[in-house]
Enzyme design. Structure first.
Site, PDB file in Angstrom:
ATOM      1  N   HIS A 493       1.552   9.659  -9.233  1.00  0.00           N
ATOM      2  CA  HIS A 493       1.820  10.586  -8.129  1.00  0.00           C
ATOM      3  C   HIS A 493       2.554   9.885  -6.975  1.00  0.00           C
ATOM      4  O   HIS A 493       3.646  10.308  -6.565  1.00  0.00           O
ATOM      5  CB  HIS A 493       0.481  11.161  -7.639  1.00  0.00           C
ATOM      6  CG  HIS A 493       0.592  12.089  -6.471  1.00  0.00           C
ATOM      7  ND1 HIS A 493       0.392  13.437  -6.574  1.00  0.00           N
ATOM      8  CD2 HIS A 493       0.865  11.867  -5.155  1.00  0.00           C
ATOM      9  CE1 HIS A 493       0.556  14.010  -5.404  1.00  0.00           C
ATOM     10  NE2 HIS A 493       0.832  13.067  -4.507  1.00  0.00           N
ATOM     11  N   GLU A 494       1.956   8.813  -6.487  1.00  0.00           N
ATOM     12  CA  GLU A 494       2.570   8.119  -5.343  1.00  0.00           C
ATOM     13  C   GLU A 494       3.931   7.555  -5.725  1.00  0.00           C
ATOM     14  O   GLU A 494       4.859   7.501  -4.913  1.00  0.00           O
ATOM     15  CB  GLU A 494       1.644   7.018  -4.812  1.00  0.00           C
ATOM     16  CG  GLU A 494       0.313   7.517  -4.248  1.00  0.00           C
ATOM     17  CD  GLU A 494       0.454   8.651  -3.242  1.00  0.00           C
ATOM     18  OE1 GLU A 494       1.477   8.718  -2.546  1.00  0.00           O
ATOM     19  OE2 GLU A 494      -0.466   9.493  -3.185  1.00  0.00           O
ATOM     20  N   HIS A 497       6.547  10.142  -5.252  1.00  0.00           N
ATOM     21  CA  HIS A 497       7.001  10.193  -3.853  1.00  0.00           C
ATOM     22  C   HIS A 497       7.976   9.046  -3.589  1.00  0.00           C
ATOM     23  O   HIS A 497       8.992   9.206  -2.919  1.00  0.00           O
ATOM     24  CB  HIS A 497       5.824  10.026  -2.889  1.00  0.00           C
ATOM     25  CG  HIS A 497       4.972  11.246  -2.719  1.00  0.00           C
ATOM     26  ND1 HIS A 497       5.491  12.479  -2.427  1.00  0.00           N
ATOM     27  CD2 HIS A 497       3.622  11.407  -2.770  1.00  0.00           C
ATOM     28  CE1 HIS A 497       4.490  13.357  -2.310  1.00  0.00           C
ATOM     29  NE2 HIS A 497       3.354  12.728  -2.517  1.00  0.00           N
ATOM     30  N   HIS A 500      11.386   9.765  -4.733  1.00  0.00           N
ATOM     31  CA  HIS A 500      12.032  10.716  -3.817  1.00  0.00           C
ATOM     32  C   HIS A 500      12.681   9.942  -2.661  1.00  0.00           C
ATOM     33  O   HIS A 500      13.791  10.234  -2.236  1.00  0.00           O
ATOM     34  CB  HIS A 500      10.969  11.681  -3.289  1.00  0.00           C
ATOM     35  CG  HIS A 500      11.494  12.993  -2.792  1.00  0.00           C
ATOM     36  ND1 HIS A 500      10.680  13.920  -2.204  1.00  0.00           N
ATOM     37  CD2 HIS A 500      12.733  13.532  -2.780  1.00  0.00           C
ATOM     38  CE1 HIS A 500      11.400  14.984  -1.859  1.00  0.00           C
ATOM     39  NE2 HIS A 500      12.653  14.768  -2.200  1.00  0.00           N
TER      40      HIS A 500
HETATM   41 ZN   LIG Z   1       1.379  13.445  -2.529  1.00  0.00          ZN
END
Ligand SMILES: [Zn+2]
Length: 712
Positions: A493-494, A497, A500
């Site tokens: 998940h991290e 990010h 991104h």
């Molecule tokens: Zn998040």
């Protein structure tokens, strides 16, 4: 005569002061260009005492730049006003990112003190910009003739954002109301800071000290080892458990001692709720009320209406609709889960109803019974190092990226690792810091942040510096860090990010990477979680840390089958917190109740069962009261709809479908906030997202009919 000499003395004094200040500035690393590899912050040279002078000087310089722009005798143009503002405040933003990141990941008393001291200055500075009438007049002139300016997409977007920032900050208010707003902003920033510091203090304050081996019954060996390592002086031969998630959650999951489970759970769920100096009840209500007051002053019905105007969801009504649609099926499933737990407790002769501190423990037992799956069986396949390799491999297969560890880059803590990210052909993409383990100096949870946002200068891409911070299980003795599957998905998940931030390819840094609406920002992160659980991918990275054996098919099958298990609980505790957030922030008049009563009413309204509490309670809900998620906690499930729908593009074709990966990279990961999220999404997916894949994934599709599309 006397007067004159005094004057001279004063003048010399002034000169000395100026010289001393110059000396200080040459000693302060923030006042020079960073002479480090890839121009990362010089963490090895930055000391606590450098922050305050650099922040204050940063404010001063930014103020001077802003005044120059506002007082420019030339007529306002895009370049001399909008672009000039975009580029102003470099020193301040450089210090601020380092300061706020370190204050979260590696804080100390001094940093916390500085944060409190400078918070009013920063709030006032922000107001001085957005309540500056001359400046706003210039922005407005450009805004009003935007059609005739021939701006490109990104230029139009930064103009729109800046104009909106002024309006949303009160630029159109009368002077008296502007003063009111300044006071509210100053109080908001201080109260929010205090709220966060209270949680950290409360989390660190509690220890469950066990001195009788019997009381360790049921706990896995690594947790016992970690508890032994955690003991401080004077606690030899004892075991210490803390309120850090990697300690309290497995304790609740495995300890067969119901009394001790209750004890640590009570401590966990009453953080900030003890009527002492760290109490957050008043702070929570105060924050909600101040935000409401500010929203009404700005002409909005509620803080939620104010916040959501900027989101993909657009309105509190659209958020309520999604939450309500999911609530009914999730609660129904959670009730059947509670009944299963009750049955097992009855069988064990426990004459009591299911309590929140029973849930994780019995769920783990049922999981074992029903799927023959023991989390402990999985962990040896998820050594942190192997999971990291898996994350890198997935990224390489999708986007062709390569990762090289760097050993000569300054870092803020010895546990941090640093990486250079490049394209397949070696082109530099950015720098990534990873900081994995819990510390008393680190706030709980996991997050991504940037030390430098990407931008384009003179046609050349200026690469970003990104960081992810987590609180994973630590290595103990000879055993490496072995992650739970939950921690594995958090890592993916991290990292999403981080991608991104890293792959951002825009012109203006205010549009870079994660500068997108809250309910869109979790798409790049959550979509990555999907790969973590795919059998094909598990076989790539889930290898036994001792033998190197690839995770057996039988274990993968068990993991897959148990995928929808306990999703009633997970969805309900999450939704309950989302409802609580929305309730605090949709109020149209000040809340008169105290936080506990308010929360109780809010939960009663949705019919939350006693065996479950909201994922975060009012006194330790840092997302909404100390972070930027007020009226935005729903974003995870909104993005959940997006990410499951988006992942179908891969799942139904090829997990590493190069065309889809390219579309996702080009339209989502590289685009930052340059365009409307729904436009970007449709360009990638070819259609608006549907709720159905999410319901299927969570096993919530059986009970109730829900509408097919999310609105917004
Ligand atoms: Zn998040």
């Amino acid at each position: 005569m006397r007067k004159k000499s005094l004057f001279i003395l004063l003048a010399i004094g002034n000169m000395l002061a100026i010289e001393a200040q110059e000396n200080k500035q040459t000693m302060n690393p923030f006042f020079q260009a960073y002479a480090t590899p890839f121009e990362v912050p010089p963490f090895d040279k930055i000391k606590n005492e450098h922050f305050k002078p650099a922040i204050l000087e940063g404010i001063k310089r930014h103020e001077a730049e802003i005044n120059t722009i506002a007082n420019n005798p030339e007529a306002p143009t895009f370049e001399n006003t909008i672009l000039a503002m975009e580029n102003a405040g470099e020193l301040l933003s450089n210090v601020n990112v380092v300061f706020s990141n370190l204050n979260g990941a590696n804080t100390n008393e001094e940093l916390q003190k500085i944060a409190k001291e400078v918070s009013p200055n920063l709030a006032a500075h922000n107001d001085n910009i957005y309540l500056n009438e001359k400046l706003f007049t210039r922005v407005k002139v450009i805004w009003d003739k935007k059609e005739s300016l021939n701006l490109n997409l990104e230029q139009a977007k930064i103009l729109e954002n800046l104009h909106k920032a002024f309006v949303r900050s009160g630029a159109n208010l009368a002077d008296a109301d502007k003063d009111k707003l300044r006071k509210i902003n100053a109080e908001l920033s201080l109260t929010s800071l205090k709220y966060g510091q209270n949680i950290l203090a409360e989390t660190n304050k509690f220890e469950l000290v066990i001195d009788d081996k019997k009381d360790l019954a049921g706990l896995p060996q690594e947790l016992i080892n970690a508890a032994e390592d955690a003991k401080t002086k004077g606690k030899e031969g004892k075991w210490v458990f803390t309120l850090s998630n990697s300690s309290v959650m497995p304790f609740l999951q495995y300890s067969s001692n119901r009394k001790l489970r209750q004890q640590i759970w009570e401590a966990y769920q009453t953080r900030g709720n003890h009527d002492d100096e760290f109490d957050n009840k008043e702070n929570a209500v105060k924050l909600a009320n101040l935000r409401g007051e500010k929203a009404r002053l700005l002409g909005y019905k509620s803080h939620s209406a104010y916040v959501l105007e900027e989101s993909m969801a657009k309105s509190p009504e659209n958020v309520a609709k999604l939450l309500n649609d999911l609530w009914k099926p999730a609660l129904a499933i959670a009730k059947t889960e509670a009944a299963d737990i009750q049955k097992m407790m009855d069988k064990e002769g426990i004459k009591d109803k299911v309590k929140p501190y029973d849930w994780r423990y019995y769920t783990e037992k049922i999981r074992k019974q029903r799927f023959d799956l023991d989390e402990q069986e999985l962990k040896p396949y998820f050594s942190l190092d192997n999971v990291r390799k898996g994350v890198f491999q997935v990224t390489e297969k999708l986007y062709g990226l390569k990762f090289k560890q760097l050993n000569d880059v300054p870092k803020y803590h010895e546990e941090v690792t640093t990486w250079e990210v490049t394209e397949a052909d070696g082109t530099h993409v950015g720098i990534l810091y990873m900081d994995f383990f819990p510390r008393a100096s680190k706030r709980g949870g996991a997050w991504m942040t940037s030390y430098r946002s990407q931008k384009t200068v003179d046609g050349k891409r200026k690469a970003p510096v990104i960081s992810i911070v987590c609180n994973f299980t630590k290595p103990t003795g000879d055993t490496p860090a072995l992650l739970t599957f939950d921690e594995v998905t958090t890592f993916f998940h991290e990292f999403g990010h981080a991608l991104h931030g890293l792959l951002s390819n825009v012109t203006y840094k205010s549009l870079a990477g994660t500068s997108v609406p809250r309910d869109f920002v979790e798409l790049p992160s959550q979509i990555m979680e999907n790969w973590a659980a795919e059998p094909e991918v598990l076989k790539m990275y889930a290898k036994h840390y001792k033998t190197g054996e690839v995770i057996p098919d039988a274990l993968i099958q068990k993991l897959q089958k148990s995928g929808t298990f306990d999703q009633g609980f997970a969805t309900v505790e999450y939704l309950a917190a989302s409802f609580l957030d929305m309730d605090y922030h949709t109020q149209t008049a000040p809340i008169k109740l105290d936080a506990n009563s308010f929360e109780k009413n809010s939960m009663k309204k949705i019919g939350l069962i006693d065996a479950i509490i909201p994922r975060y309670r009012s006194t330790y809900f840092s997302h909404i009261f100390a972070g930027g998620y007020s009226s935005g906690y729903y974003s995870y499930i909104w993005s959940g709809v997006l990410d499951t729908d988006a992942f179908e593009a891969f799942k139904t074709t090829n997990l590493f479908n190069p065309e889809k990966a390219k579309l996702f990279r080009k339209n989502v990961l590289e685009k930052g906030g340059t365009e409307d999220p729904m436009v970007l999404y449709k360009r990638f997916r070819g259609a608006e997202p549907s709720v159905e894949p999410l319901l299927r994934k969570r096993g919530l599709d059986k009970k109730e009919e829900t509408s097919k599309k999310i609105k917004g």
